[in-house]
Design a protein around this motif. Structure first.
Motif, PDB file in Angstrom:
ATOM      1  N   GLN A 255       0.797  -1.215   0.000  1.00  0.00           N
ATOM      2  CA  GLN A 255       0.000   0.000   0.000  1.00  0.00           C
ATOM      3  C   GLN A 255       0.836   1.275   0.000  1.00  0.00           C
ATOM      4  OE1 GLN A 255      -0.339  -2.451   2.434  1.00  0.00           O
ATOM      5  NE2 GLN A 255      -1.947  -3.523   1.284  1.00  0.00           N
ATOM      6  N   ASP A 256       2.152   1.141   0.060  1.00  0.00           N
ATOM      7  CA  ASP A 256       3.021   2.323   0.075  1.00  0.00           C
ATOM      8  C   ASP A 256       2.840   3.121  -1.216  1.00  0.00           C
ATOM      9  OD1 ASP A 256       5.644   3.869  -0.369  1.00  0.00           O
ATOM     10  OD2 ASP A 256       5.885   3.120   1.672  1.00  0.00           O
ATOM     11  N   PRO A 257       2.720   4.450  -1.140  1.00  0.00           N
ATOM     12  CA  PRO A 257       2.535   5.262  -2.352  1.00  0.00           C
ATOM     13  C   PRO A 257       3.659   5.126  -3.377  1.00  0.00           C
ATOM     14  CG  PRO A 257       2.061   6.549  -0.369  1.00  0.00           C
ATOM     15  CD  PRO A 257       2.656   5.259   0.091  1.00  0.00           C
ATOM     16  N   SER A 258       4.845   4.730  -2.917  1.00  0.00           N
ATOM     17  CA  SER A 258       5.982   4.595  -3.838  1.00  0.00           C
ATOM     18  C   SER A 258       6.131   3.171  -4.367  1.00  0.00           C
ATOM     19  CB  SER A 258       7.273   5.022  -3.142  1.00  0.00           C
ATOM     20  OG  SER A 258       7.574   4.155  -2.055  1.00  0.00           O
ATOM     21  N   TRP A 259       5.104   2.326  -4.219  1.00  0.00           N
ATOM     22  CA  TRP A 259       5.206   0.917  -4.587  1.00  0.00           C
ATOM     23  C   TRP A 259       5.656   0.734  -6.033  1.00  0.00           C
ATOM     24  CZ3 TRP A 259       5.470  -3.724  -2.414  1.00  0.00           C
ATOM     25  CH2 TRP A 259       5.230  -4.859  -3.202  1.00  0.00           C
ATOM     26  N   GLU A 260       5.017   1.425  -6.964  1.00  0.00           N
ATOM     27  CA  GLU A 260       5.339   1.217  -8.384  1.00  0.00           C
ATOM     28  C   GLU A 260       6.710   1.777  -8.737  1.00  0.00           C
ATOM     29  OE1 GLU A 260       1.614   2.880  -9.282  1.00  0.00           O
ATOM     30  OE2 GLU A 260       0.836   1.062 -10.216  1.00  0.00           O
ATOM     31  N   THR A 261       7.095   2.881  -8.109  1.00  0.00           N
ATOM     32  CA  THR A 261       8.448   3.395  -8.316  1.00  0.00           C
ATOM     33  C   THR A 261       9.467   2.411  -7.770  1.00  0.00           C
ATOM     34  OG1 THR A 261       7.516   5.604  -7.992  1.00  0.00           O
ATOM     35  CG2 THR A 261       9.906   5.434  -8.082  1.00  0.00           C
ATOM     36  N   ALA A 262       9.144   1.780  -6.647  1.00  0.00           N
ATOM     37  CA  ALA A 262      10.042   0.779  -6.073  1.00  0.00           C
ATOM     38  C   ALA A 262      10.223  -0.412  -7.001  1.00  0.00           C
ATOM     39  CB  ALA A 262       9.514   0.317  -4.720  1.00  0.00           C
ATOM     40  N   GLU A 342      13.766   1.535 -19.839  1.00  0.00           N
ATOM     41  CA  GLU A 342      13.687   0.091 -20.060  1.00  0.00           C
ATOM     42  C   GLU A 342      12.756  -0.562 -19.057  1.00  0.00           C
ATOM     43  OE1 GLU A 342      14.263  -4.070 -19.483  1.00  0.00           O
ATOM     44  OE2 GLU A 342      14.842  -2.556 -17.995  1.00  0.00           O
ATOM     45  N   SER A 343      12.829  -0.161 -17.801  1.00  0.00           N
ATOM     46  CA  SER A 343      12.003  -0.774 -16.767  1.00  0.00           C
ATOM     47  C   SER A 343      10.525  -0.480 -16.987  1.00  0.00           C
ATOM     48  CB  SER A 343      12.439  -0.275 -15.390  1.00  0.00           C
ATOM     49  OG  SER A 343      13.749  -0.689 -15.088  1.00  0.00           O
ATOM     50  N   VAL A 344      10.220   0.752 -17.314  1.00  0.00           N
ATOM     51  CA  VAL A 344       8.827   1.108 -17.566  1.00  0.00           C
ATOM     52  C   VAL A 344       8.300   0.351 -18.784  1.00  0.00           C
ATOM     53  CG1 VAL A 344       7.283   2.973 -18.270  1.00  0.00           C
ATOM     54  CG2 VAL A 344       8.964   3.355 -16.448  1.00  0.00           C
ATOM     55  N   ALA A 345       9.115   0.243 -19.819  1.00  0.00           N
ATOM     56  CA  ALA A 345       8.688  -0.488 -21.019  1.00  0.00           C
ATOM     57  C   ALA A 345       8.401  -1.950 -20.698  1.00  0.00           C
ATOM     58  CB  ALA A 345       9.756  -0.381 -22.107  1.00  0.00           C
ATOM     59  N   TYR A 346       9.242  -2.547 -19.882  1.00  0.00           N
ATOM     60  CA  TYR A 346       9.026  -3.955 -19.525  1.00  0.00           C
ATOM     61  C   TYR A 346       7.772  -4.109 -18.666  1.00  0.00           C
ATOM     62  CZ  TYR A 346       9.437  -8.457 -17.293  1.00  0.00           C
ATOM     63  OH  TYR A 346       9.145  -9.714 -16.822  1.00  0.00           O
ATOM     64  N   LEU A 347       7.646  -3.292 -17.642  1.00  0.00           N
ATOM     65  CA  LEU A 347       6.541  -3.442 -16.709  1.00  0.00           C
ATOM     66  C   LEU A 347       5.193  -3.166 -17.366  1.00  0.00           C
ATOM     67  CD1 LEU A 347       8.154  -1.789 -13.554  1.00  0.00           C
ATOM     68  CD2 LEU A 347       7.644  -4.209 -13.871  1.00  0.00           C
ATOM     69  N   THR A 348       5.164  -2.226 -18.293  1.00  0.00           N
ATOM     70  CA  THR A 348       3.901  -1.952 -18.992  1.00  0.00           C
ATOM     71  C   THR A 348       3.635  -2.987 -20.081  1.00  0.00           C
ATOM     72  OG1 THR A 348       5.059  -0.418 -20.474  1.00  0.00           O
ATOM     73  CG2 THR A 348       3.995   0.518 -18.535  1.00  0.00           C
ATOM     74  N   GLY A 349       4.654  -3.369 -20.810  1.00  0.00           N
ATOM     75  CA  GLY A 349       4.469  -4.307 -21.910  1.00  0.00           C
ATOM     76  C   GLY A 349       4.144  -5.708 -21.466  1.00  0.00           C
ATOM     77  N   SER A 350       4.599  -6.105 -20.273  1.00  0.00           N
ATOM     78  CA  SER A 350       4.362  -7.468 -19.802  1.00  0.00           C
ATOM     79  C   SER A 350       3.040  -7.628 -19.063  1.00  0.00           C
ATOM     80  CB  SER A 350       5.506  -7.908 -18.873  1.00  0.00           C
ATOM     81  OG  SER A 350       5.556  -7.086 -17.714  1.00  0.00           O
TER      82      SER A 350
END
Length: 417
Positions: A255-262, A342-350
C-alpha cells in the motif's frame, strides 16, 4: 499514451460473501480462488507445518469418498482442486469446465466441510511433506534461507519455515490438523475472486452454496510484521565447495505510495535478468556467480527486499563487497534515464501476460484484494508507471535502499568471513 488493455471487474455480492469477477464466455472454463488470513501464522512454535499439512489433507478424501475415490472424482470431471497454507494466509481454488461446475462445487464444499483425515492418507502425506522439508531446508540454499528469516524476525511466525521441518512434521497429531481447519475454514474473513464462463447471478448462488455451511466468524488476524532485525552477517557451516548467500533489508508494504516506483528501482538493481546492475557487476564483469536476483516479499502486511546467489567459497567475500557497492551506488544515484525507460517499457508491456487464462486472472484478482487495491488499479497502472520521472526514481532509491542495513546469511565454508 493510454493502453487499450482493460480488465472489466464486476463486484458480486456484498459483505462477507462478495467476489470480484471477470466474466468471459469465450472459453467454457471457470476458475474460482478464495483466501482467508491465517495459514502458517496459526502454527504453534515447534509444530511448524501444521497448517500446510492440514491444507494438503483436504484433497485426500472427504465425506464417504476415500482418497483414491476423491481423486478419481476430480479426474473424471477434469477438475483441478487445490488448498495451500502460506505464511499468513490460507487459500483454496478450483478450475473446471463450465459443465463440471456443479461437481467442482460439490467436491470443494465436501473437502472443506467433511475432510476424512484417514490414517493411511495422513501418513502418506506426512512422509511426502517430510521429504519436501528435508529437500528444502537441508540444502545449503535451504539452510541459508531458514537462518536468514529466523534472524530477521526472531520469535515471529515470519521467521519460521511455513511448511515445517522434518522434526516438527513428525509430531503433528491428527487432532491438531482438525483444530487448525476448524479455526481456519470460516464463513467470514473471506476474499473471493472468479474468472471465466459464469454469470453474476450464478456466482452469487455458488458462493452461498460453497461457503454458506462453514461456521460463522473469521479466523484470527495474523500478527503484523515486526521491525526487520538487521543482524549483520552470519555464517552457517555447511561442508562443500560452494556457499549459498541470502541477503536482505526492510522493504515496504504494497500500500506504500511509492510501490510502483520501487518496482522500477528493484528491477534495475536485481530483477531484470542480464539488464540488472547486480547481474552485470557480479556475473558479467567478474564471473563470481552464475546468477543473482533481488525482489520484494510481501507478508504480514509488510515487505522485505531479499536476494540470493551461490558462488565458490573463495569468492564469497568479493561477491558480497560488489553487491554492497552496487546497492550503495544505486541508493545514492538512482536509475539512469535509460534504465528508467527500459524498466517502464518492460513493466507496462508485460502486463497482459498476467491474464492469459482464467486461473491466472482469478489469482491476480485475489492478490489485488489481499493488497487492498481499488477496482480500477490495473486500468491506471501503465499510465502511473509512465508518469514516474527520474527524479521520482532517484528519490525512491535513496529512501528504499539501505546498504548499511543489509543483512547477510552465508551457508557454506566461505573464505575470509
Amino acid at each position: 499514451m493510454t493502453d487499450a488493455f482493460t480488465l472489466p471487474i464486476q463486484v458480486v455480492g456484498a459483505g462477507p460473501l462478495s467476489a470480484w469477477l471477470v466474466e468471459d464466455h469465450s472459453v467454457p472454463v471457470v476458475s474460482v480462488a478464495w483466501a482467508w488470513p491465517g495459514g502458517a501464522s496459526m502454527d504453534t512454535a515447534g509444530h511448524e507445518g501444521t497448517a500446510a499439512l492440514a491444507a494438503a489433507m483436504l484433497t485426500e478424501g472427504a465425506g464417504d469418498l476415500r482418497a483414491l475415490a476423491f481423486a478419481d472424482a476430480l479426474r473424471d470431471s477434469a477438475i483441478g482442486l487445490n488448498f495451500t497454507a502460506g505464511r499468513d494466509n490460507f487459500e483454496g481454488s478450483f478450475r473446471c469446465l463450465a459443465d463440471a461446475l456443479p461437481e467442482a462445487l460439490r467436491l470443494a464444499k465436501l473437502a472443506m466441510t467433511a475432510p476424512r483425515m484417514d490414517a493411511d492418507a495422513l501418513e502418506r502425506v506426512r512422509a511426502r511433506a517430510i521429504a519436501g522439508a528435508r529437500t528444502q531446508l537441508e540444502t545449503p540454499r535451504g539452510q541459508a534461507g531458514r537462518a536468514f528469516w529466523a534472524s530477521a524476525f526472531p520469535g515471529h511466525p515470519a521467521g519460521r519455515p511455513p511448511n515445517g521441518t522434518a522434526e516438527s512434521l513428525t509430531i503433528i497429531r491428527p487432532e491438531a490438523l482438525s483444530a487448525t481447519l476448524d479455526a481456519q475454514l470460516r464463513r467470514d474473513g473471506l476474499l473471493v475472486a472468479v474468472a471465466g464462463a459464469i454469470r453474476p447471478a450464478e456466482l452469487a448462488e455458488l458462493m452461498q452454496d460453497l461457503f454458506g455451511a462453514l461456521p460463522a466468524g473469521a479466523p484470527a488476524t495474523p500478527p503484523p510484521l515486526p521491525r526487520f532485525a538487521s543482524f549483520g552477517r552470519q555464517v552457517v557451516p555447511v561442508p562443500g565447495p560452494q556457499s549459498q548467500v541470502v541477503f536482505g533489508q526492510p522493504g515496504i508494504p504494497p500500500q506504500d505510495p511509492s510501490w510502483e516506483t520501487a518496482q522500477i528501482v528493484l528491477r534495475v538493481l536485481g530483477g531484470g535478468g542480464f539488464s540488472s546492475r547486480l547481474m552485470e557487476a557480479v556475473r558479467v564483469q567478474r564471473g563470481l556467480t552464475y546468477g543473482v536476483g533481488v525482489g520484494i516479499d510481501t507478508l504480514f502486511g509488510g515487505g522485505v527486499i531479499a536476494g540470493s546467489f551461490a558462488t565458490e567459497n573463495g569468492k564469497v567475500a568479493e561477491a558480497l563487497d560488489v553487491t554492497r557497492g552496487v546497492w550503495a551506488e544505486l541508493a545514492q544515484q538512482g536509475p539512469t534515464d535509460a534504465e528508467l525507460e527500459e524498466s517502464v517499457a518492460y513493466l507496462t508491456g508485460s502486463l497482459p501476460l498476467q491474464f492469459t487464462d482464467s486461473r491466472r486472472i482469478a489469482a491476480t484478482l485475489l492478490a489485488m484484494r489481499r493488497n487492498d487495491r481499488p477496482l480500477d488499479w490495473l486500468s491506471g497502472r501503465n499510465d502511473r508507471l509512465r508518469a514516474i520521472t527520474r527524479a521520482d526514481a532517484v528519490r525512491c532509491a535513496g529512501t528504499l535502499l539501505k546498504p548499511d542495513a543489509l543483512a547477510v546469511t552465508v551457508a557454506g565454508e566461505p573464505v575470509g568471513l
